[in-house]
Write a protein that holds these residues in place. Structure first.
Motif, short mmCIF file in Angstrom:
data_model
loop_
_atom_site.label_atom_id
_atom_site.label_comp_id
_atom_site.label_asym_id
_atom_site.label_seq_id
_atom_site.Cartn_x
_atom_site.Cartn_y
_atom_site.Cartn_z
N VAL A 4 -26.15 15.63 -2.72
CA VAL A 4 -25.11 14.68 -3.11
C VAL A 4 -24.11 14.62 -1.97
CG1 VAL A 4 -25.34 14.96 -5.60
CG2 VAL A 4 -23.74 16.41 -4.37
N ARG A 5 -23.43 13.48 -1.88
CA ARG A 5 -22.46 13.28 -0.81
C ARG A 5 -21.06 13.23 -1.41
NH1 ARG A 5 -22.31 8.29 3.52
NH2 ARG A 5 -20.25 8.77 4.29
N GLY A 6 -20.22 14.14 -0.98
CA GLY A 6 -18.82 14.14 -1.37
C GLY A 6 -18.49 15.09 -2.51
N LYS A 8 -16.49 14.52 -5.04
CA LYS A 8 -16.50 13.87 -6.34
C LYS A 8 -17.89 13.93 -6.96
CE LYS A 8 -15.36 9.74 -8.86
NZ LYS A 8 -14.65 8.48 -8.89
N ALA A 9 -18.92 13.62 -6.17
CA ALA A 9 -20.29 13.66 -6.68
C ALA A 9 -20.69 15.07 -7.06
CB ALA A 9 -21.25 13.10 -5.63
N LEU A 10 -20.25 16.07 -6.28
CA LEU A 10 -20.55 17.45 -6.63
C LEU A 10 -19.85 17.84 -7.92
CD1 LEU A 10 -21.86 20.16 -6.08
CD2 LEU A 10 -19.84 20.76 -4.69
N SER A 11 -18.59 17.45 -8.07
CA SER A 11 -17.85 17.75 -9.29
C SER A 11 -18.53 17.12 -10.51
CB SER A 11 -16.41 17.22 -9.16
OG SER A 11 -15.67 17.52 -10.32
N GLU A 12 -19.02 15.90 -10.38
CA GLU A 12 -19.73 15.24 -11.48
C GLU A 12 -21.03 15.97 -11.81
OE1 GLU A 12 -20.10 11.25 -10.02
OE2 GLU A 12 -18.00 10.77 -10.46
N TYR A 13 -21.75 16.40 -10.79
CA TYR A 13 -22.98 17.17 -11.02
C TYR A 13 -22.67 18.47 -11.76
CZ TYR A 13 -26.77 20.43 -10.19
OH TYR A 13 -27.74 21.38 -10.37
N HIS A 37 -22.43 24.01 2.15
CA HIS A 37 -22.33 22.57 2.42
C HIS A 37 -22.74 22.28 3.85
CE1 HIS A 37 -18.65 24.09 4.21
NE2 HIS A 37 -18.55 22.96 4.89
N LEU A 38 -22.93 21.02 4.13
CA LEU A 38 -23.15 20.52 5.48
C LEU A 38 -22.06 19.51 5.77
CD1 LEU A 38 -26.98 19.81 5.27
CD2 LEU A 38 -25.88 21.75 6.40
N PHE A 47 -23.79 18.18 0.01
CA PHE A 47 -24.07 19.39 -0.76
C PHE A 47 -25.52 19.37 -1.22
CE2 PHE A 47 -19.57 18.48 -1.30
CZ PHE A 47 -19.00 19.70 -1.00
N ASN A 48 -26.27 20.40 -0.87
CA ASN A 48 -27.64 20.55 -1.34
C ASN A 48 -27.56 21.18 -2.73
OD1 ASN A 48 -30.09 22.23 -1.90
ND2 ASN A 48 -30.79 21.19 -0.06
N LEU A 49 -28.04 20.48 -3.74
CA LEU A 49 -27.90 20.95 -5.12
C LEU A 49 -28.71 22.20 -5.39
CD1 LEU A 49 -27.77 17.57 -7.06
CD2 LEU A 49 -25.89 18.97 -6.18
#
Length: 59
Positions: A4-6, A8-13, A37-38, A47-49
């Motif tokens: 995921v990128r960013g 916000k996307a990580l927080s949602e995941y 992270h990268l 972020f690699n999930l």
């Protein structure tokens, strides 16, 4: 690879898997170097999930 990128996307995941972490906490963890992270450029976070799940102890 699941990415995921960013923040916000990580927080949602993280919320979707029952482990809510706010964007501000994610940025704090980034500053401390405590979250995998990268950063391919200064304004892009990837972020690699799979790495996040492992970091959380899920897998």
């Amino acid at each position: 690879m699941r990415n995921v990128r960013g923040a916000k996307a990580l927080s949602e995941y993280l919320e979707s898997i029952g482990t809510p972490i706010s964007e501000s906490t994610i940025f704090s963890l980034l500053r401390q170097g405590k979250i995998p992270h990268l950063r391919p450029s200064p304004r892009i976070l990837i972020f690699n999930l799979d790495a996040i799940d492992e970091w959380l102890g899920i897998k």
